[in-house]
Write a protein that holds these residues in place. Structure first.
Motif, PDB file in Angstrom:
ATOM      1  N   ASN A   4      63.406 -18.994 -53.213  1.00  0.00           N
ATOM      2  CA  ASN A   4      62.759 -19.934 -52.282  1.00  0.00           C
ATOM      3  C   ASN A   4      63.791 -20.681 -51.450  1.00  0.00           C
ATOM      4  O   ASN A   4      64.815 -21.120 -51.985  1.00  0.00           O
ATOM      5  CB  ASN A   4      61.962 -20.990 -53.060  1.00  0.00           C
ATOM      6  CG  ASN A   4      60.905 -20.353 -53.913  1.00  0.00           C
ATOM      7  OD1 ASN A   4      59.929 -19.807 -53.425  1.00  0.00           O
ATOM      8  ND2 ASN A   4      61.113 -20.390 -55.216  1.00  0.00           N
TER       9      ASN A   4
ATOM     10  N   GLY B 279      77.870 -19.194 -51.345  1.00  0.00           N
ATOM     11  CA  GLY B 279      78.539 -20.051 -50.363  1.00  0.00           C
ATOM     12  C   GLY B 279      79.786 -19.459 -49.738  1.00  0.00           C
ATOM     13  O   GLY B 279      80.206 -19.893 -48.671  1.00  0.00           O
TER      14      GLY B 279
ATOM     15  N   GLY C 123      79.692 -19.164 -55.322  1.00  0.00           N
ATOM     16  CA  GLY C 123      80.227 -18.144 -54.431  1.00  0.00           C
ATOM     17  C   GLY C 123      81.685 -18.434 -54.114  1.00  0.00           C
ATOM     18  O   GLY C 123      82.516 -17.530 -54.060  1.00  0.00           O
TER      19      GLY C 123
ATOM     20  N   ASP D  90      68.332 -20.102 -45.051  1.00  0.00           N
ATOM     21  CA  ASP D  90      68.343 -20.059 -46.516  1.00  0.00           C
ATOM     22  C   ASP D  90      68.094 -18.644 -47.039  1.00  0.00           C
ATOM     23  O   ASP D  90      68.695 -18.232 -48.037  1.00  0.00           O
ATOM     24  CB  ASP D  90      67.306 -21.028 -47.086  1.00  0.00           C
ATOM     25  CG  ASP D  90      67.821 -22.462 -47.121  1.00  0.00           C
ATOM     26  OD1 ASP D  90      69.051 -22.664 -47.024  1.00  0.00           O
ATOM     27  OD2 ASP D  90      66.993 -23.386 -47.256  1.00  0.00           O
TER      28      ASP D  90
ATOM     29  N   THR E 229      71.544 -22.416 -55.705  1.00  0.00           N
ATOM     30  CA  THR E 229      71.760 -21.567 -56.881  1.00  0.00           C
ATOM     31  C   THR E 229      72.029 -22.417 -58.122  1.00  0.00           C
ATOM     32  O   THR E 229      71.886 -21.922 -59.235  1.00  0.00           O
ATOM     33  CB  THR E 229      72.892 -20.544 -56.645  1.00  0.00           C
ATOM     34  OG1 THR E 229      74.037 -21.223 -56.165  1.00  0.00           O
ATOM     35  CG2 THR E 229      72.467 -19.497 -55.638  1.00  0.00           C
TER      36      THR E 229
ATOM     37  N   THR F 240      66.528 -18.885 -56.522  1.00  0.00           N
ATOM     38  CA  THR F 240      65.163 -19.041 -57.021  1.00  0.00           C
ATOM     39  C   THR F 240      64.183 -18.175 -56.227  1.00  0.00           C
ATOM     40  O   THR F 240      63.001 -18.101 -56.567  1.00  0.00           O
ATOM     41  CB  THR F 240      64.684 -20.499 -56.878  1.00  0.00           C
ATOM     42  OG1 THR F 240      64.606 -20.799 -55.475  1.00  0.00           O
ATOM     43  CG2 THR F 240      65.627 -21.492 -57.538  1.00  0.00           C
TER      44      THR F 240
ATOM     45  N   LYS G 182      76.815 -20.338 -64.462  1.00  0.00           N
ATOM     46  CA  LYS G 182      76.674 -20.447 -62.997  1.00  0.00           C
ATOM     47  C   LYS G 182      78.054 -20.310 -62.356  1.00  0.00           C
ATOM     48  O   LYS G 182      78.946 -21.116 -62.612  1.00  0.00           O
ATOM     49  CB  LYS G 182      76.049 -21.797 -62.624  1.00  0.00           C
ATOM     50  CG  LYS G 182      76.239 -22.224 -61.167  1.00  0.00           C
ATOM     51  CD  LYS G 182      75.482 -21.393 -60.155  1.00  0.00           C
ATOM     52  CE  LYS G 182      76.131 -21.349 -58.787  1.00  0.00           C
ATOM     53  NZ  LYS G 182      76.336 -22.602 -58.096  1.00  0.00           N
TER      54      LYS G 182
HETATM   55  O1  UDP Z   1      67.110 -20.710 -54.604  1.00  0.00           O
HETATM   56  C1  UDP Z   1      67.891 -20.642 -53.630  1.00  0.00           C
HETATM   57  C2  UDP Z   1      69.278 -20.397 -53.799  1.00  0.00           C
HETATM   58  C3  UDP Z   1      70.103 -20.298 -52.683  1.00  0.00           C
HETATM   59  N1  UDP Z   1      69.574 -20.450 -51.416  1.00  0.00           N
HETATM   60  C4  UDP Z   1      70.445 -20.289 -50.219  1.00  0.00           C
HETATM   61  O2  UDP Z   1      71.602 -19.572 -50.559  1.00  0.00           O
HETATM   62  C5  UDP Z   1      72.786 -20.299 -50.176  1.00  0.00           C
HETATM   63  C6  UDP Z   1      73.903 -19.999 -51.133  1.00  0.00           C
HETATM   64  O3  UDP Z   1      73.674 -20.598 -52.389  1.00  0.00           O
HETATM   65  P1  UDP Z   1      74.560 -21.834 -52.902  1.00  0.00           P
HETATM   66  O4  UDP Z   1      74.950 -22.698 -51.757  1.00  0.00           O
HETATM   67  O5  UDP Z   1      73.845 -22.464 -54.027  1.00  0.00           O
HETATM   68  O6  UDP Z   1      75.845 -21.046 -53.444  1.00  0.00           O
HETATM   69  P2  UDP Z   1      77.201 -21.622 -54.082  1.00  0.00           P
HETATM   70  O7  UDP Z   1      77.413 -23.030 -53.607  1.00  0.00           O
HETATM   71  O8  UDP Z   1      77.023 -21.570 -55.551  1.00  0.00           O
HETATM   72  O9  UDP Z   1      78.237 -20.650 -53.616  1.00  0.00           O
HETATM   73  C7  UDP Z   1      72.324 -21.740 -50.150  1.00  0.00           C
HETATM   74  O10 UDP Z   1      73.123 -22.522 -49.308  1.00  0.00           O
HETATM   75  C8  UDP Z   1      70.896 -21.608 -49.626  1.00  0.00           C
HETATM   76  O11 UDP Z   1      70.925 -21.450 -48.217  1.00  0.00           O
HETATM   77  C9  UDP Z   1      68.225 -20.720 -51.252  1.00  0.00           C
HETATM   78  O12 UDP Z   1      67.759 -20.890 -50.143  1.00  0.00           O
HETATM   79  N2  UDP Z   1      67.411 -20.797 -52.372  1.00  0.00           N
END
Ligand code: UDP
Ligand code: ADP
Length: 241
Positions: free
Chosen positions: A140, A58, A18, A77, A145, A138, A15
């Protein structure tokens, strides 16, 4: 027979947040950072380890932030999920340039851009030594992530979820906020969840706990850490059942 040390793991789910792609930039994708991360992935892939990656978003968009300023949370999202697709394309491009063969699979259908996630196809790619990058989380809203990493890790039968972060493990408190926090070398899912250690969300922890899929939290900034984890060396924090 050579006595070269063999990797301790056959198939992993990595994992990458971002934010890990930002490097020292304020947002977006830092080219030097992505190249360096891909070099580390290439190193373990060449050892024969099957590597699947879940990439975050992110650095481009975070649904909670959109929700906070009045945007419908589910819409925000979906924007976040689309951001992960952009990161996945950048990552796969960098992988191809390093001589790896990468395949992006999206949880949301955008077939002109990337192929859809189909589990048997993903398993086939992994067997062939290709790196599979899972995009769109996912698929959804209201998930993260990190949860996608737990889900895909369980689906592909990964032996370990490797959570690469800017900190080098799980601490007694958020080390960015509490300088006196100390690092665990291992901690159980139950303890990590009951102590609300904010390194991963509870949904991701619960899924891994139920599937008995361990997580290792380690530093993406520390050179060679990924390889050390794959070789079974003591690196970061092991979260176990
Ligand atoms: O299954 C998922 C994965 C991600 N997200 C959206 O995608 C954004 C980015 O993913 P995440 O914050 O997990 O990224 P990271 O923190 O790893 O950069 C999240 O804030 C959610 O808004 C979502 O809605 N469903
Ligand atoms: N107990 C904890 N131990 C380690 N890190 C923690 C803890 N609580 C919160 N964190 C934070 O979690 C972050 C790691 O998660 P990461 O997925 O890389 O970030 P994000 O989810 O914000 O993109 C660290 O930067 C750290 O500040």
């Amino acid at each position: 027979m050579s006595d070269t040390p063999r990797p301790a793991l056959k198939r992993i789910l990595l994992k990458l947040s971002g934010e890990a792609l930002m490097g020292d930039d304020a947002f977006g994708i830092n080219q030097a950072t992505i190249v360096r991360m891909v070099q580390e992935v290439a190193e373990v892939s060449r050892l024969g380890v099957q590597v699947a990656v879940v990439i975050g978003g992110g650095n481009i968009f975070r649904g909670v932030a959109g929700g906070a300023v009045g945007m419908d949370r589910a819409t925000a999202d979906y924007m976040g999920m689309l951001a992960t697709v952009m990161n996945a394309l950048a990552l796969a491009d960098a992988m191809d340039k390093q001589g790896l063969t990468a395949r992006v699979m999206s949880a949301i259908a955008i077939e002109q851009v990337v192929e859809p996630y189909v589990r048997p196809k993903a398993l086939q790619y992994l067997e062939e030594g290709k790196v599979v990058v899972f995009a769109a989380g996912t698929g959804n809203p209201f998930f993260t992530t990190d949860t996608a990493a737990a889900l895909r890790g369980a689906e592909i039968g990964a032996e370990l979820v490797l959570k690469a972060t800017k900190v080098d493990g799980v601490y007694t408190a958020d080390p960015h906020k509490d300088p006196t926090a100390t690092r665990y070398s291992r901690i159980s899912f139950d303890d990590a969840m009951s102590q609300n250690l904010g390194i991963m969300d509870a949904t991701a922890f619960a899924l891994c706990r139920d599937q008995k899929l361990p997580i290792r939290v380690f530093s993406i900034v520390k050179h060679g850490a990924l390889k050390r984890v794959v070789m079974g060396e003591d690196e970061g924090t092991l979260v176990h059942a």
